[in-house]
Design a protein around this motif. Structure first.
Motif, PDB file in Angstrom:
ATOM      1  N   ALA A 244       0.839  -1.200   0.000  1.00 19.16           N
ATOM      2  CA  ALA A 244       0.000   0.000   0.000  1.00 19.16           C
ATOM      3  C   ALA A 244       0.870   1.245   0.000  1.00 19.16           C
ATOM      4  CB  ALA A 244      -0.914  -0.003   1.220  1.00 19.16           C
ATOM      5  N   SER A 245       0.355   2.309  -0.554  1.00 18.90           N
ATOM      6  CA  SER A 245       1.080   3.576  -0.603  1.00 18.90           C
ATOM      7  C   SER A 245       1.319   4.099   0.810  1.00 18.90           C
ATOM      8  CB  SER A 245       0.261   4.604  -1.395  1.00 18.90           C
ATOM      9  OG  SER A 245       0.764   5.914  -1.183  1.00 18.90           O
ATOM     10  N   LEU A 246       2.587   4.339   1.127  1.00 18.14           N
ATOM     11  CA  LEU A 246       2.931   4.897   2.432  1.00 18.14           C
ATOM     12  C   LEU A 246       2.416   6.323   2.543  1.00 18.14           C
ATOM     13  CD1 LEU A 246       4.436   4.811   5.139  1.00 18.14           C
ATOM     14  CD2 LEU A 246       6.516   5.485   3.921  1.00 18.14           C
ATOM     15  N   ASP A 247       2.524   7.062   1.464  1.00 17.40           N
ATOM     16  CA  ASP A 247       2.075   8.454   1.468  1.00 17.40           C
ATOM     17  C   ASP A 247       0.576   8.539   1.785  1.00 17.40           C
ATOM     18  OD1 ASP A 247       3.496  10.977   0.981  1.00 17.40           O
ATOM     19  OD2 ASP A 247       1.901  11.336  -0.479  1.00 17.40           O
ATOM     20  N   ALA A 248      -0.205   7.663   1.142  1.00 13.30           N
ATOM     21  CA  ALA A 248      -1.648   7.663   1.383  1.00 13.30           C
ATOM     22  C   ALA A 248      -1.967   7.216   2.805  1.00 13.30           C
ATOM     23  CB  ALA A 248      -2.336   6.738   0.378  1.00 13.30           C
ATOM     24  N   ALA A 249      -1.203   6.254   3.304  1.00 15.69           N
ATOM     25  CA  ALA A 249      -1.430   5.766   4.668  1.00 15.69           C
ATOM     26  C   ALA A 249      -1.184   6.869   5.688  1.00 15.69           C
ATOM     27  CB  ALA A 249      -0.526   4.570   4.951  1.00 15.69           C
ATOM     28  N   VAL A 250      -0.092   7.631   5.492  1.00 20.61           N
ATOM     29  CA  VAL A 250       0.238   8.711   6.420  1.00 20.61           C
ATOM     30  C   VAL A 250      -0.831   9.806   6.361  1.00 20.61           C
ATOM     31  CG1 VAL A 250       1.857  10.600   6.848  1.00 20.61           C
ATOM     32  CG2 VAL A 250       2.710   8.274   6.505  1.00 20.61           C
ATOM     33  N   LYS A 251      -1.258  10.180   5.150  1.00 21.88           N
ATOM     34  CA  LYS A 251      -2.289  11.210   5.021  1.00 21.88           C
ATOM     35  C   LYS A 251      -3.587  10.769   5.681  1.00 21.88           C
ATOM     36  CE  LYS A 251      -0.472  13.242   0.745  1.00 21.88           C
ATOM     37  NZ  LYS A 251      -0.669  13.414  -0.722  1.00 21.88           N
ATOM     38  N   GLN A 252      -3.901   9.487   5.550  1.00 26.70           N
ATOM     39  CA  GLN A 252      -5.106   8.951   6.172  1.00 26.70           C
ATOM     40  C   GLN A 252      -5.000   9.012   7.699  1.00 26.70           C
ATOM     41  OE1 GLN A 252      -7.886   4.934   5.632  1.00 26.70           O
ATOM     42  NE2 GLN A 252      -5.747   4.923   4.998  1.00 26.70           N
ATOM     43  N   ALA A 253      -3.810   8.687   8.228  1.00 29.68           N
ATOM     44  CA  ALA A 253      -3.604   8.713   9.676  1.00 29.68           C
ATOM     45  C   ALA A 253      -3.694  10.128  10.229  1.00 29.68           C
ATOM     46  CB  ALA A 253      -2.248   8.098  10.021  1.00 29.68           C
ATOM     47  N   VAL A 254      -3.055  11.077   9.537  1.00 33.58           N
ATOM     48  CA  VAL A 254      -3.069  12.473   9.983  1.00 33.58           C
ATOM     49  C   VAL A 254      -4.485  13.027   9.941  1.00 33.58           C
ATOM     50  CG1 VAL A 254      -2.256  14.802   9.453  1.00 33.58           C
ATOM     51  CG2 VAL A 254      -0.661  12.875   9.355  1.00 33.58           C
ATOM     52  N   ALA A 255      -5.259  12.596   8.955  1.00 34.41           N
ATOM     53  CA  ALA A 255      -6.637  13.084   8.828  1.00 34.41           C
ATOM     54  C   ALA A 255      -7.507  12.640   9.999  1.00 34.41           C
ATOM     55  CB  ALA A 255      -7.242  12.598   7.514  1.00 34.41           C
ATOM     56  N   THR A 256      -7.159  11.514  10.633  1.00 37.34           N
ATOM     57  CA  THR A 256      -7.950  11.037  11.773  1.00 37.34           C
ATOM     58  C   THR A 256      -7.696  11.867  13.026  1.00 37.34           C
ATOM     59  OG1 THR A 256      -6.255   9.443  12.497  1.00 37.34           O
ATOM     60  CG2 THR A 256      -7.875   8.687  10.867  1.00 37.34           C
ATOM     61  N   SER A 257      -6.548  12.562  13.077  1.00 33.02           N
ATOM     62  CA  SER A 257      -6.205  13.382  14.249  1.00 33.02           C
ATOM     63  C   SER A 257      -5.603  14.697  13.786  1.00 33.02           C
ATOM     64  CB  SER A 257      -5.211  12.620  15.145  1.00 33.02           C
ATOM     65  OG  SER A 257      -5.748  11.402  15.596  1.00 33.02           O
ATOM     66  N   PRO A 258      -6.426  15.613  13.325  1.00 34.66           N
ATOM     67  CA  PRO A 258      -5.913  16.869  12.771  1.00 34.66           C
ATOM     68  C   PRO A 258      -5.206  17.758  13.795  1.00 34.66           C
ATOM     69  CG  PRO A 258      -8.314  16.925  12.982  1.00 34.66           C
ATOM     70  CD  PRO A 258      -7.896  15.518  13.244  1.00 34.66           C
ATOM     71  N   ASP A 259      -5.376  17.443  15.079  1.00 30.36           N
ATOM     72  CA  ASP A 259      -4.718  18.244  16.108  1.00 30.36           C
ATOM     73  C   ASP A 259      -3.355  17.676  16.487  1.00 30.36           C
ATOM     74  OD1 ASP A 259      -5.912  15.948  17.148  1.00 30.36           O
ATOM     75  OD2 ASP A 259      -6.094  16.821  19.159  1.00 30.36           O
TER      76      ASP A 259
END
Length: 367
Positions: A244-259
């Motif tokens: 899986a794309s690491l870039d997409a995984a990181v963006k997905q993770a950051v989106a779950t906790s924007p703070d």
């Protein structure tokens, strides 16, 4: 306090101190340069590096990972971390996980071009030697647990010393140093006074040091208990090859906790992840929360979001104990204060050894 009680506490203080003193001296001496590790690194490695494209668009994490694996000749990725003050991505790889003692490779890459960033390695070997001696004496987990036990004895010695201070000084004013009497009596007073002055600090450093030595059991407990139900349906026996794309995984993770802010990524099979997930660690964006991390698991094959879990209390204690142990959260002033207290503690330890070696046939007597 009864004489028998004083004798009991004196016995506890004497033997807990004697057993741990040499190891505590080593920890205090190695801890002194480690307090200023960032300043030492900066002084030895001036920040003269500049990105290839200042202000330019950053490469994707997938591209940087691909470049890192080529540079490491196809080794398995373990961790990816990010500099806070420059566009640099750091990748740690392992040559062959099936070979005992397999070498780890740490490379840094310019996030604007993918070029290798020259290592800031002047003095690095010396500081790495000091850090490992301070952490585990080059013995791994057994060394860490042994030093943790020495830390426990040190805390016991400090507590017993505080208990004894009042009865031993009951006929004297607080802080009295009898400089005009024997050398041994003068150093006994210095030992007692400095011990009481530094008691709060040594308890903080001693307890946080004990917690730090439990890092590996704490991480394993977190994985076995707190993540067990989260990964049960997704875990595999073998380490998977991430697709899986690491870039997409990181963006997905950051989106779950924007703070929260991205801190590092642990790849499948690493000590901070599982065999089949990217473990993406985020931390708070305030001085109070920047040392508290939250892991987000993303399936490394499908890229599916698996879950987010706040770290349990014992993992938070570990995260907070690291900067507190070295005074690494309050700027240079706090580091200087930590260093002064470290030197005073060295004097307490050395004076304690002197008092033991010069004791002759003396018995415990309450003034």
């Amino acid at each position: 306090m009864k004489t028998s009680t004083v004798r009991t506490w004196s016995w506890i203080h004497k033997w807990s101190s004697l057993v741990c003193t040499l190891f505590l001296l080593m920890l205090c001496l190695t801890g002194l340069p480690l307090i200023f590790h960032a300043e030492i690194d900066s002084a030895l490695n001036p920040p003269d590096w500049q990105p290839a494209n200042p202000g330019g668009e950053l490469l994707s994490l997938d591209d940087i990972l691909k470049t890192a694996l080529i540079e490491a000749d196809g080794a398995r990725p373990l961790f990816m971390s990010f500099d806070t003050d420059r566009p640099v991505v750091n990748v740690t790889t392992e040559a062959d996980p099936d070979i005992a003692g397999s070498q780890f490779l740490f490379n840094s890459f310019d996030a604007t071009s993918g070029d290798l960033v020259p290592p800031a390695d002047k003095g690095g070997k010396i500081m790495d030697f000091i850090l490992q001696l301070h952490t585990d004496m080059f013995l791994g987990l057994p060394g860490m647990l042994f030093l943790g036990f020495m830390g426990f004895l040190f805390v016991l010695a400090v507590v017993s010393g505080v208990v004894l201070y009042a009865p031993f000084m009951r006929k004297l004013d607080f802080g009295t140093v009898r400089t005009k009497q024997s050398t041994r009596l003068k150093w006994l007073d210095y030992h007692n006074l400095l011990g009481v002055v530094t008691v709060a600090w040594v308890l903080v450093v001693g307890i946080t040091g004990i917690i730090n030595t439990l890092e590996e059991p704490i991480v394993e407990t977190w994985k076995a208990n707190d993540l067990k139900d989260l990964i049960a349906a997704h875990q595999t026996g073998e380490v998977v090859a991430a697709q899986a794309s690491l870039d997409a995984a990181v963006k997905q993770a950051v989106a779950t906790s924007p703070d929260k802010i991205l801190q590092f990524v642990a790849f499948p099979g690493s000590s901070y992840s599982t065999n089949s997930h990217y473990a993406i660690f985020l931390h708070g964006n305030t001085p109070l929360t920047e040392h508290l991390i939250t892991p987000v698991l993303v399936d490394a094959v499908s890229g599916d979001f698996v879950g987010l879990r706040e770290m349990p209390w014992y993992s938070k204690a570990l995260s907070l104990s690291r900067p507190l142990h070295f005074g690494d959260y309050g700027g240079l002033f706090l580091k200087i204060l930590w260093a002064i207290l470290d030197v005073l503690t060295i004097i307490v330890l050395v004076s304690g050894l002197y008092l033991w070696l010069s004791r002759g046939g003396r018995k415990v007597v309450v003034p």
